[in-house]
Design a protein around this motif. Structure first.
Motif, PDB file in Angstrom:
ATOM      1  N   LYS A   1       0.754  -1.214  -0.044  1.00 25.45           N
ATOM      2  CA  LYS A   1      -0.267   0.129   0.257  1.00 25.45           C
ATOM      3  C   LYS A   1       0.690   1.215   0.026  1.00 25.45           C
ATOM      4  O   LYS A   1       0.530   2.094   0.963  1.00 25.45           O
ATOM      5  N   GLY A   2       1.892   1.261  -0.822  1.00 26.05           N
ATOM      6  CA  GLY A   2       2.564   2.487  -1.031  1.00 26.05           C
ATOM      7  C   GLY A   2       3.859   2.505   0.152  1.00 26.05           C
ATOM      8  O   GLY A   2       4.344   3.688   0.092  1.00 26.05           O
ATOM      9  N   MET A   3       3.761   1.683   0.861  1.00 24.88           N
ATOM     10  CA  MET A   3       5.010   2.089   2.081  1.00 24.88           C
ATOM     11  C   MET A   3       5.947   0.796   2.213  1.00 24.88           C
ATOM     12  O   MET A   3       5.449  -0.304   1.879  1.00 24.88           O
ATOM     13  N   ILE A   4       6.971   1.022   2.760  1.00 25.17           N
ATOM     14  CA  ILE A   4       8.075  -0.003   2.776  1.00 25.17           C
ATOM     15  C   ILE A   4       7.471  -0.707   4.129  1.00 25.17           C
ATOM     16  O   ILE A   4       7.498   0.058   5.342  1.00 25.17           O
ATOM     17  N   THR A   5       7.249  -2.014   4.448  1.00 28.36           N
ATOM     18  CA  THR A   5       7.042  -2.689   5.457  1.00 28.36           C
ATOM     19  C   THR A   5       8.317  -3.501   6.222  1.00 28.36           C
ATOM     20  O   THR A   5       8.143  -3.581   7.497  1.00 28.36           O
ATOM     21  N   GLN A   6       9.271  -3.762   5.223  1.00 31.84           N
ATOM     22  CA  GLN A   6      10.666  -4.232   5.785  1.00 31.84           C
ATOM     23  C   GLN A   6      11.441  -4.387   4.902  1.00 31.84           C
ATOM     24  O   GLN A   6      11.236  -4.698   3.728  1.00 31.84           O
ATOM     25  N   VAL A   7      12.675  -4.010   5.354  1.00 26.96           N
ATOM     26  CA  VAL A   7      14.024  -4.222   4.561  1.00 26.96           C
ATOM     27  C   VAL A   7      15.023  -5.201   5.188  1.00 26.96           C
ATOM     28  O   VAL A   7      15.101  -5.104   6.589  1.00 26.96           O
ATOM     29  N   GLY A   8      15.228  -6.444   4.517  1.00 27.97           N
ATOM     30  CA  GLY A   8      16.047  -7.392   5.219  1.00 27.97           C
ATOM     31  C   GLY A   8      16.599  -8.406   4.198  1.00 27.97           C
ATOM     32  O   GLY A   8      16.244  -8.243   2.924  1.00 27.97           O
ATOM     33  N   THR A   9      17.618  -9.289   4.671  1.00 30.19           N
ATOM     34  CA  THR A   9      17.952  -9.929   3.665  1.00 30.19           C
ATOM     35  C   THR A   9      16.894 -11.140   3.737  1.00 30.19           C
ATOM     36  O   THR A   9      16.062 -11.264   4.285  1.00 30.19           O
ATOM     37  N   PRO A  10      17.013 -11.802   2.592  1.00 31.01           N
ATOM     38  CA  PRO A  10      15.939 -13.081   2.247  1.00 31.01           C
ATOM     39  C   PRO A  10      15.605 -13.895   3.642  1.00 31.01           C
ATOM     40  O   PRO A  10      14.456 -14.053   3.879  1.00 31.01           O
ATOM     41  N   ARG A  11      16.869 -14.266   4.412  1.00 24.94           N
ATOM     42  CA  ARG A  11      16.623 -14.978   5.490  1.00 24.94           C
ATOM     43  C   ARG A  11      15.941 -14.177   6.438  1.00 24.94           C
ATOM     44  O   ARG A  11      14.888 -14.776   6.985  1.00 24.94           O
ATOM     45  N   ASP A  12      16.058 -12.930   6.574  1.00 21.05           N
ATOM     46  CA  ASP A  12      15.334 -12.213   7.720  1.00 21.05           C
ATOM     47  C   ASP A  12      14.002 -12.026   7.424  1.00 21.05           C
ATOM     48  O   ASP A  12      13.208 -12.330   8.329  1.00 21.05           O
ATOM     49  N   VAL A  13      13.721 -11.659   6.297  1.00 21.28           N
ATOM     50  CA  VAL A  13      12.293 -11.795   5.842  1.00 21.28           C
ATOM     51  C   VAL A  13      11.429 -12.850   5.929  1.00 21.28           C
ATOM     52  O   VAL A  13      10.337 -12.874   6.241  1.00 21.28           O
ATOM     53  N   TYR A  14      12.057 -13.845   5.574  1.00 20.58           N
ATOM     54  CA  TYR A  14      11.489 -15.118   5.670  1.00 20.58           C
ATOM     55  C   TYR A  14      11.370 -15.761   7.000  1.00 20.58           C
ATOM     56  O   TYR A  14      10.249 -16.291   7.721  1.00 20.58           O
ATOM     57  N   LEU A  15      12.423 -15.709   7.933  1.00 20.71           N
ATOM     58  CA  LEU A  15      12.450 -16.361   9.300  1.00 20.71           C
ATOM     59  C   LEU A  15      11.852 -15.212  10.166  1.00 20.71           C
ATOM     60  O   LEU A  15      11.570 -15.759  11.379  1.00 20.71           O
ATOM     61  N   ARG A  16      12.246 -14.022  10.032  1.00 22.32           N
ATOM     62  CA  ARG A  16      12.015 -13.052  11.084  1.00 22.32           C
ATOM     63  C   ARG A  16      11.058 -11.880  10.537  1.00 22.32           C
ATOM     64  O   ARG A  16      11.485 -10.604  10.619  1.00 22.32           O
ATOM     65  N   PRO A  17       9.881 -12.205  10.117  1.00 22.13           N
ATOM     66  CA  PRO A  17       9.068 -11.278   9.395  1.00 22.13           C
ATOM     67  C   PRO A  17       8.674  -9.990  10.411  1.00 22.13           C
ATOM     68  O   PRO A  17       8.421 -10.442  11.671  1.00 22.13           O
ATOM     69  N   GLU A  18       8.579  -8.966  10.189  1.00 19.69           N
ATOM     70  CA  GLU A  18       8.127  -7.919  11.158  1.00 19.69           C
ATOM     71  C   GLU A  18       6.601  -7.600  11.330  1.00 19.69           C
ATOM     72  O   GLU A  18       6.423  -7.226  12.258  1.00 19.69           O
ATOM     73  N   SER A  19       6.001  -8.293  10.495  1.00 22.44           N
ATOM     74  CA  SER A  19       4.502  -8.075  10.267  1.00 22.44           C
ATOM     75  C   SER A  19       3.767  -9.148   9.926  1.00 22.44           C
ATOM     76  O   SER A  19       4.510 -10.008   9.173  1.00 22.44           O
ATOM     77  N   ARG A  20       2.653  -9.280  10.097  1.00 21.92           N
ATOM     78  CA  ARG A  20       1.833 -10.226   9.726  1.00 21.92           C
ATOM     79  C   ARG A  20       1.856 -10.487   8.130  1.00 21.92           C
ATOM     80  O   ARG A  20       1.995 -11.600   7.366  1.00 21.92           O
ATOM     81  N   PHE A  21       2.063  -9.172   7.653  1.00 24.05           N
ATOM     82  CA  PHE A  21       1.796  -8.992   6.068  1.00 24.05           C
ATOM     83  C   PHE A  21       2.963  -9.604   5.729  1.00 24.05           C
ATOM     84  O   PHE A  21       2.699 -10.376   4.644  1.00 24.05           O
ATOM     85  N   VAL A  22       4.192  -9.266   6.052  1.00 26.48           N
ATOM     86  CA  VAL A  22       5.304  -9.984   5.374  1.00 26.48           C
ATOM     87  C   VAL A  22       5.078 -11.399   5.645  1.00 26.48           C
ATOM     88  O   VAL A  22       5.592 -12.218   4.589  1.00 26.48           O
ATOM     89  N   ALA A  23       5.086 -11.811   6.814  1.00 26.02           N
ATOM     90  CA  ALA A  23       4.903 -13.489   7.119  1.00 26.02           C
ATOM     91  C   ALA A  23       4.102 -13.857   6.132  1.00 26.02           C
ATOM     92  O   ALA A  23       4.409 -15.195   5.602  1.00 26.02           O
TER      93      ALA A  23
END
Lengths: 361, 534
Positions: free
Chosen positions: A218-240
């Motif tokens: 929705k026009g916003m950055i929700t998380q920035v990280g390595t592939p490992r980060d965003v997969y294993l440690r998502p910061e939000s339900r959307f990313v997960a």
């Protein structure tokens, strides 16, 4: 196959937002740093603003006032795309139908006044690098989708761009070809070592290619990280949920245990709160005998997908859980199964619980 | 130069020419229309004055009858030709479409050869019934002339529409249980609706404003363009001529602009082999008849042009003396026609191609309005434009007397065709992305235009060029009003020869016109065919 192509520039976008003339806010003001030589993937569903961000970096869109685009610290906001020295691969490839393959690849060099001989040498080099030998004199409409993709890439790289920008370059291709080209593209980008910004809505592509992934929504950055980060440690339900398959479990957390309808689950967090939201990846759950586990449920469905079986278990959590079992396990619909999950595999999200939690009767 | 200013620069010549030679003159025409004894009320004369009203009704009825007849004929033949493949089909199509570029004057002459005093219908009826039937010089002759004019256009539109029809639609309807009749009624005809409406509107508007045919057949046929012509040239009644032209222009424009839904003739799908065969034969015969209607007069004209004495028939001997005589008398008109045609082409290329690009990439309301204004000359009868130009620039003696004056009229008239043709190509290729692609490689706006935009617009440019040259060579409605004794073009010379020369000379002259125009038409068809295959 490493070649000295330079490593491009470091790119910084600063407070870049975009509001279109009709009032649509395509991008909320965002700031992002891309290191020299890095491959950064902008990932998100359609309409999330990723293409707008790419077009702002390219110089095809101007950011709302206050936004700046810096190449190695130099503000390029006033320069149109033709003076930014960016290489761009378009989703539709935008190959010129009036030119041959070789003329397409050499066009940027011709504009730069490179001599005919040097141009030919460089085109030959790129033809080799992108595995399209023998197609130099073809017309564009005589090429297959995969060949077009390679020509578009060769054309963008030929000018030794400061930044390589790719806008969903594999989306127009069929699944099998997409996977193969993804591998080739990855090797090529690594060997070039050029600063690359890659837009896609395909999370598998993002994981395979990105040094870092920028997840947008929705026009916003929700998380920035390595592939490992965003997969294993998502910061939000959307990313997960957007990246990979995820079970989202909402339950009460008491002294480091999640209290579920079908039992309890130990987590790495020792706290207590009434509405905890946890993410559990299907491949981290193992099926055991019901009496051997602290959590159990009933098998509601099994689908065999080749390398594994996807099992749906009800009664364990408020909502059905998805479990990836090995393809040789014997699992029958209706049978009661135990579920074992290591505490480290349960990732607690900071999102508030949703209101539609209905205890199963 | 930034991209924005380049796009604006692309529009500048178009804006200049349209303002100076179309908008300004049309404004002047409107003002002159209000300078009569009744002032602004003069505009009401077209409906209040009994003679004008009768003429208006006459014209509308004739145009409506032409449209209806053309639609029925063209639908039957067009659908038949597009749905069947048989030997000789392409020749038949060529026969049905070659009169596309004939100007009204030539068609008037062909109608005279068909139904005039020395016409083939008269000869046949005399042999058959002993009584000579001659109707070329009446409203029926005009009706036949308009039919001749409209049939090729409408057939082409309907064939194109039938070809574009997705066969999947019919198959889907049948899979849902629709019978052959229901498929036609619910799927095919509604899908063709826009084509029916568009071609019907064009047929109607041309029949309303056509002048050349009526001019050749007789000056006393009571239709609006003739009335305007006589008011202007014979009665020197500028105000009336102007207000009538505005009225005529408004009607034609309104018809083309607000296309109402038009009914169309139902068309059945075959039911069994026997009936199928009969229908095929009936349709083929009908189509052959239509082709004969179009081809026979042209053949008559050609044979008359090389016959020693047409009255006595071909037995009097074959000769080239008439052609030679025409060459002697009218060679300068032919040269001037080519000069004007190529100058028109040059102007429309320089103005039209950049403008088409600019209008396409800019988009938005302003572009749509501009396109609408620039294509107005398609809807406004040439006579109104000519009057407007005369009333505005008639006072500039040197300009008025030179061939440049005719050139201006031709440019205004043909520009929409070039614009539309090029814009049609832009609509099918992704110009925006190609432009961005070239920009990402470092090319300036100008460079992009030359290296990428123009080469990829080539099919549209070629098609537009052929059309512009063909139209300019055959243009009569405007040219007749704008010419001077020293600036006669080929169609003007043709009208001259029809009025004052013996039939053989007139025919020989027509023959020369055919020889010039037919290769252009063939080239146009080839380009269109190549586009379709691509």
């Amino acid at each position: 196959m490493t070649m000295d192509l330079g490593h491009g520039v470091a790119v910084r976008i600063e407070a870049c937002g975009k509001t279109f003339a009709d009032g649509t806010r395509a991008l909320e003001p965002a700031t992002l740093d891309i290191a020299r030589g890095e491959t950064l993937v902008l990932l998100g569903p359609s309409g999330c603003g990723k293409t707008t961000m790419l077009r702002i970096i390219a110089g095809l869109e101007t950011p709302d006032s206050g936004g700046r685009v810096l190449f190695d610290g130099r503000d390029v906001a006033s320069e149109p795309i033709e003076r930014r020295n960016v290489g761009m691969v378009f989703q539709s490839y935008a190959l010129f139908p009036n030119m041959s393959v070789a003329d397409n690849i050499g066009y940027g060099l011709k504009i730069r006044g490179v001599s005919k001989a040097d141009r030919a040498a460089r085109v030959a080099e790129l033809v080799r690098l992108t595995n399209i030998e023998g197609l130099e004199n073809r017309r564009i409409d005589q090429l297959s989708g995969g060949q077009r993709q390679r020509v578009a890439l060769a054309r963008a790289v030929a000018i030794r761009p400061a930044v390589l920008l790719l806008d969903e370059p594999l989306t127009a291709l069929d699944a099998a070809l997409r996977e193969r080209l993804r591998g080739e593209l990855d090797r090529l980008l690594r060997s070039l070592g050029i600063t690359t910004i890659y837009v896609t809505h395909d999370q598998a592509e993002a994981m395979a290619l990105g040094d870092r992934i920028v997840v947008m929504s929705k026009g916003m950055i929700t998380q920035v990280g390595t592939p490992r980060d965003v997969y294993l440690r998502p910061e939000s339900r959307f990313v997960a949920e957007f990246i990979g398959a995820a079970n989202i479990v909402e339950a009460e957390l008491r002294d480091g245990r999640l209290l579920l309808p079908g039992g309890i689950l130990a987590v790495a967090d020792a706290g207590s709160r009434p509405g905890a939201v946890a993410m559990i990846r299907p491949e981290t759950i193992s099926l055991t005998a019901p009496e051997a586990a602290m959590l159990s449920g009933h098998v509601d469905g099994v689908s065999f997908v080749g390398d594994r079986q996807r099992v749906i278990v009800t009664g364990a959590a408020a909502k059905p859980l998805t479990v990836d079992a090995s393809n040789s396990a014997v699992v029958r619909t209706g049978e009661r199964v135990g579920l074992t999950i290591s505490p480290e595999a349960i990732w607690l999200l900071s999102d508030p619980p949703s209101n539609d939690v209905r205890p199963e009767g | 130069m930034t991209h924005r200013s380049f796009v604006l620069a692309c529009l500048a010549p178009l804006a200049l020419v349209t303002t100076a030679f179309f908008l300004l003159p049309m404004g002047r025409l409107m003002l002159v229309g209000a300078t009569g004894p009744h002032g602004l009320a003069g505009y009401l004369d077209i409906v209040l004055e009994p003679r004008y009203r009768a003429t208006l009704i006459n014209t509308v009825v004739l145009a409506a009858a032409t449209t209806l007849a053309t639609m029925v004929i063209a639908t039957i033949s067009g659908m038949f030709l597009e749905r069947h493949r048989f030997p000789g089909r392409s020749i038949l199509i060529a026969m049905l479409t070659f009169p596309l570029a004939f100007p009204g004057v030539v068609i008037g002459f062909l109608i005279i050869l068909l139904a005039g005093r020395q016409g083939v219908i008269g000869d046949l009826t005399q042999i058959l019934t002993g009584e000579k039937i001659v109707f070329a010089y009446s409203i029926w002759g005009l009706f036949l002339g308009y039919l001749y004019f409209s049939i090729p256009r409408v057939i082409l539109t309907i064939m194109a529409a039938v070809q574009k029809l997705d066969p999947g639609l019919e198959e889907a309807a049948r899979s849902l249980g629709a019978g052959p009749w229901a498929v036609q009624r619910d799927v095919v005809l509604p899908a063709l609706g826009p084509a029916f409406v568009a071609s019907g509107a064009i047929a109607f508007a041309t029949a309303m404003g056509a002048f050349g045919t009526a001019f050749t057949l007789a000056t006393n046929i009571d239709v609006l363009p003739m009335l305007i012509y006589t008011e202007f040239t014979l009665a020197a009644n500028f105000a009336t001529a102007a207000s009538l032209s505005i009225g005529l222009g408004l009607i034609s424009w309104a018809i083309l602009r607000y296309r109402a839904h038009s009914p169309a003739a139902p068309w059945r799908r075959r039911a069994d082999a026997m009936r199928d065969r009969l229908i095929f034969i009936a349709q083929l015969s009908f189509t052959l008849l239509v082709a004969a209607f179009l081809v026979v007069p042209a053949l008559l004209s050609i044979s008359a042009g090389i016959t020693a004495n047409y009255f006595r028939g071909i037995s009097s001997g074959v000769t080239l003396q008439w052609v030679a005589q025409v060459w002697e008398l009218y060679a300068d008109t032919i040269a001037l026609s080519f000069l004007i045609a190529f100058a028109t082409l040059g102007a429309t290329l320089v103005i039209g191609v950049p403008a088409a690009y600019a209008l396409h990439v800019r988009g938005g309301t302003l572009s749509r309005v501009t396109e609408e204004v620039v294509t107005l000359p398609l809807a406004i009868p040439g006579m109104a434009i000519a009057l407007a130009l005369l009333l505005t620039y008639g006072g500039f003696g040197g300009f008025r007397r030179s061939w440049m004056f005719i050139l201006v009229g031709h440019v205004v008239f043909t520009l929409p065709f070039m614009l539309r043709s090029v814009m049609a190509v832009f609509a099918t290729i992704d110009v925006g992305t190609l432009d961005e692609g070239a920009a990402s490689l470092g090319a300036s706006p100008m460079r992009r235009f030359i290296d990428v935009i123009v080469p990829n617009a080539m099919p549209g440019i070629v098609a537009g060029s052929l059309m512009v040259v063909t139209l300019s060579l055959g243009e009569f409605n405007l040219t007749w009003m704008l010419h001077t004794p020293l600036t006669k073009t080929l169609p003007v010379g043709l009208a001259d020869s029809y009025a004052s020369m013996r039939l053989e000379v007139a025919s020989a002259y027509t023959l020369i016109f055919f020889i010039m125009i037919v290769p252009l038409l063939v080239a146009m068809q080839l380009v269109a065919g190549k586009e379709q295959r691509a």
